[in-house]
Design a protein around this motif. Structure first.
Motif, PDB file in Angstrom:
ATOM      1  N   ALA A  34       0.764  -1.523  -0.142  1.00  0.00           N
ATOM      2  CA  ALA A  34      -0.225  -0.238  -0.488  1.00  0.00           C
ATOM      3  C   ALA A  34       1.153   1.090  -0.046  1.00  0.00           C
ATOM      4  N   LYS A  35       1.870   0.807   0.759  1.00  0.00           N
ATOM      5  CA  LYS A  35       3.044   2.388   0.744  1.00  0.00           C
ATOM      6  C   LYS A  35       3.203   2.389  -1.078  1.00  0.00           C
ATOM      7  N   PHE A  36       4.139   1.451  -1.033  1.00  0.00           N
ATOM      8  CA  PHE A  36       4.158   2.029  -2.881  1.00  0.00           C
ATOM      9  C   PHE A  36       3.858   1.998  -3.717  1.00  0.00           C
ATOM     10  N   VAL A  37       2.748   1.260  -3.326  1.00  0.00           N
ATOM     11  CA  VAL A  37       1.045   2.290  -4.860  1.00  0.00           C
ATOM     12  C   VAL A  37       1.298   3.662  -4.393  1.00  0.00           C
ATOM     13  N   ALA A  38       0.805   3.754  -3.226  1.00  0.00           N
ATOM     14  CA  ALA A  38       1.123   5.667  -2.943  1.00  0.00           C
ATOM     15  C   ALA A  38       2.019   6.536  -3.166  1.00  0.00           C
ATOM     16  N   ALA A  39       3.481   5.995  -3.365  1.00  0.00           N
ATOM     17  CA  ALA A  39       4.601   6.983  -3.287  1.00  0.00           C
ATOM     18  C   ALA A  39       4.747   6.574  -4.879  1.00  0.00           C
ATOM     19  N   LYS A  40       4.074   5.231  -5.483  1.00  0.00           N
ATOM     20  CA  LYS A  40       4.550   5.282  -7.064  1.00  0.00           C
ATOM     21  C   LYS A  40       3.822   6.240  -7.860  1.00  0.00           C
ATOM     22  N   ARG A  41       2.703   5.719  -7.072  1.00  0.00           N
ATOM     23  CA  ARG A  41       1.394   6.896  -8.051  1.00  0.00           C
ATOM     24  C   ARG A  41       2.242   8.602  -7.350  1.00  0.00           C
ATOM     25  N   ALA A  42       2.591   9.151  -6.825  1.00  0.00           N
ATOM     26  CA  ALA A  42       2.461  10.592  -6.624  1.00  0.00           C
ATOM     27  C   ALA A  42       3.737  10.627  -7.269  1.00  0.00           C
ATOM     28  N   ALA A  43       4.652   9.963  -7.569  1.00  0.00           N
ATOM     29  CA  ALA A  43       5.952   9.993  -8.086  1.00  0.00           C
ATOM     30  C   ALA A  43       5.920  10.832  -9.746  1.00  0.00           C
ATOM     31  N   GLU A  44       4.432  10.299  -9.726  1.00  0.00           N
ATOM     32  CA  GLU A  44       3.857  11.064 -11.631  1.00  0.00           C
ATOM     33  C   GLU A  44       3.743  11.962 -11.163  1.00  0.00           C
ATOM     34  N   PHE A  45       3.052  13.024 -10.250  1.00  0.00           N
ATOM     35  CA  PHE A  45       3.380  14.389  -9.807  1.00  0.00           C
ATOM     36  C   PHE A  45       4.265  15.197 -10.743  1.00  0.00           C
ATOM     37  N   VAL A  46       5.678  14.293 -10.259  1.00  0.00           N
ATOM     38  CA  VAL A  46       6.398  14.884 -10.625  1.00  0.00           C
ATOM     39  C   VAL A  46       7.307  15.674 -11.754  1.00  0.00           C
ATOM     40  N   GLU A  47       7.467  16.537 -12.235  1.00  0.00           N
ATOM     41  CA  GLU A  47       7.678  16.718 -13.210  1.00  0.00           C
ATOM     42  C   GLU A  47       9.218  16.871 -13.348  1.00  0.00           C
ATOM     43  N   ASP A  48       9.661  17.101 -15.025  1.00  0.00           N
ATOM     44  CA  ASP A  48      11.291  17.660 -14.891  1.00  0.00           C
ATOM     45  C   ASP A  48      11.373  18.952 -14.895  1.00  0.00           C
ATOM     46  N   GLY A  49      13.043  19.215 -13.915  1.00  0.00           N
ATOM     47  CA  GLY A  49      13.031  20.422 -13.377  1.00  0.00           C
ATOM     48  C   GLY A  49      12.282  21.550 -12.498  1.00  0.00           C
ATOM     49  N   MET A  50      11.224  20.467 -11.784  1.00  0.00           N
ATOM     50  CA  MET A  50      10.970  20.789 -10.471  1.00  0.00           C
ATOM     51  C   MET A  50      11.857  20.810  -8.999  1.00  0.00           C
ATOM     52  N   ARG A  51      11.474  21.252  -8.573  1.00  0.00           N
ATOM     53  CA  ARG A  51      11.945  21.561  -7.103  1.00  0.00           C
ATOM     54  C   ARG A  51      11.560  20.748  -6.303  1.00  0.00           C
ATOM     55  N   VAL A  52      11.697  19.557  -5.046  1.00  0.00           N
ATOM     56  CA  VAL A  52      10.984  19.272  -4.681  1.00  0.00           C
ATOM     57  C   VAL A  52      11.058  18.393  -3.537  1.00  0.00           C
ATOM     58  N   GLY A  53      10.467  19.195  -2.417  1.00  0.00           N
ATOM     59  CA  GLY A  53      10.719  18.145  -0.761  1.00  0.00           C
ATOM     60  C   GLY A  53      10.352  17.243  -0.821  1.00  0.00           C
ATOM     61  N   LEU A  54      11.448  16.617  -0.489  1.00  0.00           N
ATOM     62  CA  LEU A  54      11.096  14.850   0.025  1.00  0.00           C
ATOM     63  C   LEU A  54      10.773  14.445   1.195  1.00  0.00           C
TER      64      LEU A  54
END
Length: 262
Positions: free
Chosen positions: A11-31
């Motif tokens: 469940a944690k993995f699929v949530a993380a995997k799906r959320a990663a799709e919101f990250v686009e090239d060139g973004m500054r991302v809080g981890l």
């Protein structure tokens, strides 16, 4: 391998995997910090290595920074980034209004600073983190070490007038010694059982001398990506008022799983 993962880890993995799709090239991302956020960092690292994704990550703890560097993410400080396009982090609890309790991993101060310095915050969580009302998970408060017992007494005295069911407060420990945050502070965990008025509680707790910050994240989260053990994912957008249902399939030879199981 994916078959070795427990339902909650799936469940944690699929949530993380799906959320990663919101990250686009060139973004500054809080981890973010924590077990679910670690899955996200792994997923982003794979995208950097395999797909050529170019991002700069601002970690919310030293351990997240170490993991991000290990998987190939370009790590910078918040001062360098100045402002972030997106922060993705886990939560210990979330309710229907996407109010959160965070800080179980001990990084609530950096997490709150990073989240509020972002255009958007997405929370990733397994379905077990959803609650009708916040408070079952202990509420963390980061406090300075000087006079922490006095701060604890003031907190407990103040809780008498708050709309909560419990008032037991404990110092978080690391084995036989007090736990220290990355900023050199302690954490007091408030065992409240139920929080009736989270906004009032957050405001009042932060007025107590010695309290640096509390683990209530209110009006910060824009979306929550909820994972289920069978691969289902829900994306709930508080601003648009929408709920999207998705499903991720598991591959036995997934490189990400192989790396995690090494």
């Amino acid at each position: 391998m994916s078959g070795e993962l427990s339902p909650i880890d799936k469940a944690k993995f699929v949530a993380a995997k799906r959320a990663a799709e919101f990250v686009e090239d060139g973004m500054r991302v809080g981890l973010g910090t924590g077990s679910t956020a670690a899955w996200l960092v792994r997923c982003l690292g794979e995208m950097v290595r395999e797909d050529g994704l170019k991002i700069r990550g601002v970690p919310t703890s030293t351990r997240t920074a170490e993991l991000a560097r290990d998987v190939g993410i370009d790590v910078i400080s918040l001062d360098e980034a100045k402002w972030l396009d997106l922060t993705i982090d886990g939560a210990d609890e979330f309710d229907g209004e996407l109010s959160l309790i965070k800080g179980g991993g001990g990084a609530l101060l950096q997490e709150k600073i990073v989240a509020t310095a972002s255009d958007q915050m997405i929370v990733i969580a397994d379905i077990g983190k959803e609650v009708e009302r916040l408070g079952a998970f202990p509420l963390p408060l980061e406090v300075i070490p000087f006079g922490w017992q006095t701060t604890k007494a003031l907190i407990e005295e103040t809780l008498v007038s708050m709309d909560v069911l419990g008032r037991n407060t404990t110092l978080r420990m690391n084995g036989d010694v007090p736990y220290f945050t990355d900023e050199g502070n302690h954490i007091l965990d408030l065992h409240l059982n139920r929080i009736g008025n989270a906004r009032q509680l957050s405001l009042v707790m932060n007025q107590i001398p010695g309290v640096v910050e509390n683990g209530l994240f209110l009006d910060v989260c824009d979306k929550v990506v909820v994972g289920y053990g069978d691969g289902r994912v829900e994306i709930r957008d508080i601003n648009a008022g929408t709920v999207e249902i998705d499903r991720l399939d598991f591959l036995e030879d997934d490189n990400l799983f192989t790396d995690l199981m090494d």
